[in-house]
Design a protein around this motif. Structure first.
Motif, short mmCIF file in Angstrom:
data_model
loop_
_atom_site.label_atom_id
_atom_site.label_comp_id
_atom_site.label_asym_id
_atom_site.label_seq_id
_atom_site.Cartn_x
_atom_site.Cartn_y
_atom_site.Cartn_z
N ASP A 1 54.20 -31.24 13.28
CA ASP A 1 53.54 -30.10 12.66
C ASP A 1 53.56 -28.87 13.56
N GLU A 2 54.26 -28.99 14.68
CA GLU A 2 54.47 -27.91 15.65
C GLU A 2 53.18 -27.49 16.34
N ASN A 3 52.27 -28.46 16.51
CA ASN A 3 51.08 -28.24 17.34
C ASN A 3 51.46 -28.46 18.80
N ILE A 4 51.11 -27.53 19.65
CA ILE A 4 51.48 -27.57 21.07
C ILE A 4 50.27 -27.97 21.89
N THR A 5 50.44 -28.95 22.79
CA THR A 5 49.35 -29.46 23.60
C THR A 5 49.78 -29.56 25.05
N ARG A 6 48.87 -29.22 25.94
CA ARG A 6 49.10 -29.41 27.37
C ARG A 6 48.51 -30.75 27.80
N VAL A 7 49.29 -31.54 28.49
CA VAL A 7 48.85 -32.84 29.00
C VAL A 7 48.91 -32.79 30.52
N GLU A 8 47.79 -33.14 31.16
CA GLU A 8 47.76 -33.12 32.62
C GLU A 8 48.43 -34.36 33.19
N LEU A 9 49.04 -34.20 34.34
CA LEU A 9 49.64 -35.34 35.04
C LEU A 9 48.55 -36.29 35.53
N PRO A 10 48.91 -37.55 35.80
CA PRO A 10 47.88 -38.53 36.19
C PRO A 10 47.14 -38.14 37.47
N THR A 11 45.85 -38.36 37.47
CA THR A 11 45.03 -38.35 38.68
C THR A 11 44.33 -39.69 38.69
N CYS B 1 61.50 -19.68 21.37
CA CYS B 1 61.79 -21.02 20.84
C CYS B 1 62.13 -20.91 19.36
N GLU B 2 63.17 -21.65 18.96
CA GLU B 2 63.55 -21.75 17.56
C GLU B 2 63.65 -23.21 17.18
N VAL B 3 63.43 -23.50 15.89
CA VAL B 3 63.46 -24.88 15.42
C VAL B 3 64.40 -24.99 14.23
N TYR B 4 65.12 -26.10 14.18
CA TYR B 4 66.07 -26.37 13.10
C TYR B 4 65.69 -27.69 12.43
#
Length: 420
Positions: A250-260, A189-192
């Motif tokens: 701020d380029e913090n990466i988070t995993r979000v679970e799908l709805p249950t 991954c690259e960011v501009y």
């Protein structure tokens, strides 16, 4: 009489910063005019030109302008290699003026990604070769060319993250090496950013966004509240979403679970069905609704659509809505767009057994439908796709407002509000 003459001299002077309170009041009033009028005013005198091109004016204009929901309607093809057109469309589905596309070479095409504060982001290609990314303002006709990827790497997908609070955007491209197997489970991954004007590598992203296999026009990502979200499809079944990934400014990466979540198939009888990530299918999409992330999914029978709104990003907490029956007969061929328009969601639906696209507006609170543009766009002749849009004077590089200019903007607003 002499006082009037001095007023005219003061208003017409070249050094606008010294005009003072009168200029601040004038700027506040003028900022509420339509954008097309402001573009004409720039040609009237040096005073108007300097006033309207001030670093603070584009934001002041955008904040003060009446919020009339509009859409950009894109008419392209599934393979993006035929003529393409852009139009403005209102919330009732009425198509109005034609929007001029940026200059394109022969056999070149654009694929629209998203829009932000009057700027439209797209990828540009010629034939089978991808050249890079474009940002353009349909109102001012300004175009910014973003440099593309190196020949040894192929861009799997592109995402745009924007944040109105920080008044800027970042463009992410997800790459894989042409010499390696096409496996985005270990993507680069690259960011501009427009202030630095070059790409830099970032780490930590396991999988990048990819187009929906059934609805390739549908955006592979969505930006909500300064966070970019995208679906990550299951490794066991590429037609089933597994979870959601997100990245912030701020380029913090988070995993979000799908709805249950418990939803009711038959509210009048109280029968409830447990819906979890394993029941989602290829007709699952992410979009923005009223400032929240919305997960929209059609059931396996293709008879009902369900919506969940993300209420807590960190805890993956969702609020579910009761289902609404799809107003089509037969099976779905795809969904080209789901866009928030004034407390409704516009669905552009492609049915398998019909010869035209359906434009259906869903009232999310009541889960009821209204129909527009019925029979206007024929399947096979075009591929309609819409983005939310608001006219603006913002530059494509989204120039940063200096601290001096920001203080001046605050002073103008305080002076005008105090006077009123």
């Amino acid at each position: 009489m002499s006082g009037d003459t001095n007023m005219r001299v003061c208003m017409g002077c070249d050094y606008v910063r010294n005009v003072g309170y009168m200029e601040g009041l004038t700027e506040k009033i003028v900022s509420e005019l339509p954008v097309d009028c402001l573009l004409e005013f720039k040609l009237v005198s040096k005073f108007w030109y300097k006033l309207i091109t001030e670093p603070t004016f584009d934001k002041l204009q955008f904040d003060c302008a009446p919020k009339d929901p509009k859409l950009i309607l894109y008419l392209g093809s599934q393979d993006f290699h035929t003529d393409e057109d852009l139009f403005l469309m209102d919330r009732d589905g009425v198509v109005s003026e034609y929007v001029t596309l940026p200059y394109l070479e022969e056999d070149s095409s654009l694929k629209l990604l998203c829009s932000f504060n009057g700027l439209v982001f797209c990828t540009k290609s010629v034939g089978e070769d991808e050249l890079g990314i474009q940002v353009f303002n349909p109102t001012t006709r300004e175009v910014l060319e973003i440099p593309g990827t190196s020949p040894s790497e192929i861009t799997e997908s592109v995402g745009v993250l924007f944040d109105t609070k920080k008044e800027g955007y970042k463009i992410f491209r997800f790459l894989y090496d042409e010499s390696e197997s096409n496996d985005n489970s270990n993507c680069k991954c690259e960011v501009y950013t427009p202030d630095i004007r070059e790409w830099r590598k970032i780490s930590g992203i396991v999988k990048g966004p990819v187009p929906n296999l059934l609805s390739s026009l549908f955006p592979s990502h969505v930006c909500v509240g300064g966070i970019m979200y995208w679906l990550v499809w299951s490794e066991e079944d590429i037609e089933v979403p597994g979870y959601i990934l997100s990245i912030d400014m701020d380029e913090n990466i988070t995993r979000v679970e799908l709805p249950t979540i418990l939803i009711s198939d038959e509210p009048e009888e109280g029968d409830e069905e447990m819906v979890d990530a394993t029941t989602f299918n290829i007709l699952t999409f992410l979009t923005e609704y009223e400032g929240s992330l919305a997960c929209v999914s059609v059931d396996n029978d293709e008879s009902n659509v369900y919506i969940w709104l993300l209420t807590n990003h960190g805890k993956s907490t969702w609020c579910g809505k009761n289902g609404a029956p799809l107003l089509i007969d037969g099976s779905l061929g795809g969904i080209n767009s789901i866009v928030s328009v004034d407390k409704e969601l516009l669905f552009i639906i492609k049915p398998d057994m019909e010869n035209h696209f359906f434009f259906h507006f869903l009232n999310v609170e009541e889960m009821t439908w209204r129909i527009s543009c019925e029979g206007v766009f024929k399947i096979g002749e075009c591929e309609p796709f819409v983005l939310p849009y608001a006219e603006s004077l913002f530059r494509c590089d989204f120039r940063q407002v200096t601290s001096e200019a920001r203080e001046r903007l605050i002073k103008i607003e305080n002076d005008v509000n105090g006077d009123s």
